[in-house]
Design an enzyme around this catalytic site. Structure first.
Site, PDB file in Angstrom:
ATOM      1  N   LYS A   1      41.211  43.947  41.219  1.00  0.00           N
ATOM      2  CA  LYS A   1      41.435  42.486  41.206  1.00  0.00           C
ATOM      3  C   LYS A   1      42.914  42.189  41.336  1.00  0.00           C
ATOM      4  O   LYS A   1      43.755  42.933  40.829  1.00  0.00           O
ATOM      5  CB  LYS A   1      40.929  41.898  39.891  1.00  0.00           C
ATOM      6  CG  LYS A   1      39.442  41.630  39.894  1.00  0.00           C
ATOM      7  CD  LYS A   1      39.080  40.580  38.872  1.00  0.00           C
ATOM      8  CE  LYS A   1      38.515  39.366  39.551  1.00  0.00           C
ATOM      9  NZ  LYS A   1      37.940  38.406  38.571  1.00  0.00           N
TER      10      LYS A   1
ATOM     11  N   GLU B   1      44.208  40.475  34.288  1.00  0.00           N
ATOM     12  CA  GLU B   1      42.982  40.242  35.070  1.00  0.00           C
ATOM     13  C   GLU B   1      42.177  41.528  35.265  1.00  0.00           C
ATOM     14  O   GLU B   1      40.970  41.481  35.504  1.00  0.00           O
ATOM     15  CB  GLU B   1      43.327  39.677  36.462  1.00  0.00           C
ATOM     16  CG  GLU B   1      43.999  38.314  36.451  1.00  0.00           C
ATOM     17  CD  GLU B   1      43.013  37.157  36.313  1.00  0.00           C
ATOM     18  OE1 GLU B   1      41.805  37.402  36.174  1.00  0.00           O
ATOM     19  OE2 GLU B   1      43.491  36.009  36.324  1.00  0.00           O
TER      20      GLU B   1
ATOM     21  N   GLU C   1      37.953  45.626  36.327  1.00  0.00           N
ATOM     22  CA  GLU C   1      37.927  45.598  37.795  1.00  0.00           C
ATOM     23  C   GLU C   1      39.345  45.916  38.267  1.00  0.00           C
ATOM     24  O   GLU C   1      40.196  45.037  38.352  1.00  0.00           O
ATOM     25  CB  GLU C   1      37.448  44.238  38.296  1.00  0.00           C
ATOM     26  CG  GLU C   1      36.010  43.936  37.888  1.00  0.00           C
ATOM     27  CD  GLU C   1      35.525  42.596  38.423  1.00  0.00           C
ATOM     28  OE1 GLU C   1      35.152  42.519  39.607  1.00  0.00           O
ATOM     29  OE2 GLU C   1      35.542  41.615  37.653  1.00  0.00           O
TER      30      GLU C   1
ATOM     31  N   GLU D   1      31.182  32.241  32.660  1.00  0.00           N
ATOM     32  CA  GLU D   1      32.131  33.336  32.388  1.00  0.00           C
ATOM     33  C   GLU D   1      32.911  32.965  31.153  1.00  0.00           C
ATOM     34  O   GLU D   1      33.372  31.832  31.043  1.00  0.00           O
ATOM     35  CB  GLU D   1      33.199  33.495  33.490  1.00  0.00           C
ATOM     36  CG  GLU D   1      32.747  34.074  34.779  1.00  0.00           C
ATOM     37  CD  GLU D   1      33.894  34.119  35.818  1.00  0.00           C
ATOM     38  OE1 GLU D   1      35.077  34.258  35.465  1.00  0.00           O
ATOM     39  OE2 GLU D   1      33.556  33.987  37.007  1.00  0.00           O
TER      40      GLU D   1
END
Ligand SMILES: *[C@@H]1O[C@H](CO)[C@@H](O)[C@H](O)[C@H]1NC(C)=O
Ligand SMILES: *[C@@H]1O[C@H](CO)[C@@H](O)[C@H](O)[C@H]1NC(C)=O
Ligand SMILES: *[C@@H]1O[C@H](CO)[C@@H](O)[C@H](O)[C@H]1NC(C)=O
Length: 347
Positions: free
Chosen positions: A321, A327, A318, A267
């Site tokens: 999250k 994030e 996302e 990642e």
């Protein structure tokens, strides 16, 4: 034997070694760029849209964080290679080879041909982020390995377990890097497995987090590949944090006798918003350079020319999250399938 025969012989073998190196380096294609397809969100398009996006952008590798059958089926027979995550909470269920065979068959190979599976990532950042499952990582990896052997797939599918960058307690300068001594008892059996099976160590690397947590010592320019003041480390010169972080792992592995183990960046990315230095402009600058280096096989100062295999994070935002606001803003594509910024994946 005449003296100059030896000399000739030596020259010849040096010459053939040089030729061999040339042949090897010209035939070794740079590792393909991959992308992470996280799905902790309630506004995502169907997996077939993800497949269409990857195809339209010539992205041939994807990391999935679990073995969701609908997602795997969407990738089936698309020519796209997958890294499939075994979620941390499933690790205790994989304590025997027979349970692992059963799990692989019903959760993975029922939905996607085995020749599309490049890696199985066993847990994610377990040792530091989810330590309840720590005792289950290596047993699960051994069970899965035995299971893959049973299925005659252990040569083609590699097992690993992605780690947070903070498993290094020291990473600066890269030549002094070392693993956190508190983790050695759980980390070393994993590293031994990786070495014995020719599998890479997977690390989740975020120069963005290093920048956030280490201001003002780490500059945003160093994190974004544009520092005019490179760092000297012995004979090597580091002008960016990505290279320094990868080489920190390479050095820590060598220090502990695991020098043959490769490093895959499972990642890496930069958020578009939601935090200090999080912007579309910086996300583009970061990812563009990561892609260029992978596409050109640039490598790091310690392994120049040996491109680093990288999975960009993340295909979409996302929105479910937890954690800091940023994030939820790593997506390179919007839910409509359009690029959030103009990243070209071939260079
Ligand atoms: C994908 O690859 C094909 C053939 O190699 C090329 O023609 C096309 O332009 C590429 N697409 C993108 C988006 O780069
Ligand atoms: C894991 O094992 C537990 C206990 O046997 C079981 O309740 C659970 O359903 C299993 N989970 C999965 C995902 O197989
Ligand atoms: C095992 O897989 C290899 C290719 O990876 C193949 O050549 C071989 O025939 C297979 N063996 C069996 C028993 O299926």
């Amino acid at each position: 034997m005449p003296k100059n025969f030896d000399h000739h012989h030596l020259l010849l073998s040096q010459f053939s070694l040089l030729l061999l190196n040339l042949l090897l380096s010209s035939s070794a294609a740079p590792p393909p760029i991959g992308i992470c397809y996280g799905r902790v969100a309630n506004n995502l398009p169907p997996p077939t849209t993800a497949v269409d996006i990857l195809k339209a952008n010539n992205i041939t590798n994807v990391r999935l964080f679990n073995a969701d059958p609908a997602t795997l089926s969407a990738f089936s027979c698309t020519g796209i290679n997958v890294m499939i995550g075994v979620p941390n909470e499933i690790l205790p269920n994989l304590s025997t080879a027979s349970a692992a065979v059963e799990w692989l068959q019903s959760n993975i190979f029922a939905s996607i041909p085995s020749n599309q599976v490049r890696y199985i990532a066993v847990g994610n950042e377990v040792f530091l982020k989810d330590p309840f499952y720590t005792p289950h990582v290596v047993p699960a990896i051994f069970s899965l390995h035995q299971a893959l052997q049973t299925l005659n797939l252990s040569d083609s599918i590699k097992l690993s377990s992605p780690q947070a960058a903070s498993v290094l307690s020291n990473s600066y300068p890269p030549s002094s890097a070392s693993f956190d001594p508190d983790l050695k008892s759980v980390l070393f059996p994993l590293l031994q497995f990786l070495r014995d099976t020719g599998s890479p160590l997977m690390v989740n690397l975020y120069p963005y987090f290093s920048y956030l947590n280490n201001r003002p010592y780490v500059s945003v320019d160093y994190a974004l590949f544009r520092d005019p003041n490179p760092v000297r480390d012995g004979g090597l010169v580091y002008d960016n944090l990505f290279d320094a972080s990868v080489d920190a792992f390479v050095n820590a592995l060598e220090r502990e006798g695991f020098g043959g183990v490769g490093v895959v960046v499972s990642e890496t990315g930069w958020p578009k918003s939601g935090g200090e230095a999080a912007s579309v402009e910086n996300a583009l600058a970061y990812n563009k350079e990561v892609v260029r280096r992978a596409a050109e096989g640039v490598g790091t100062p310690k392994n120049a020319g040996a491109g680093v295999e990288v999975y960009l994070f993340d295909l979409f935002d996302e929105n479910q999250k937890g954690g800091d606001e940023f994030e939820r803003h790593f997506g390179i594509f919007g839910p409509d399938g359009l690029k959030a910024y103009d990243l070209n994946f071939n260079k």
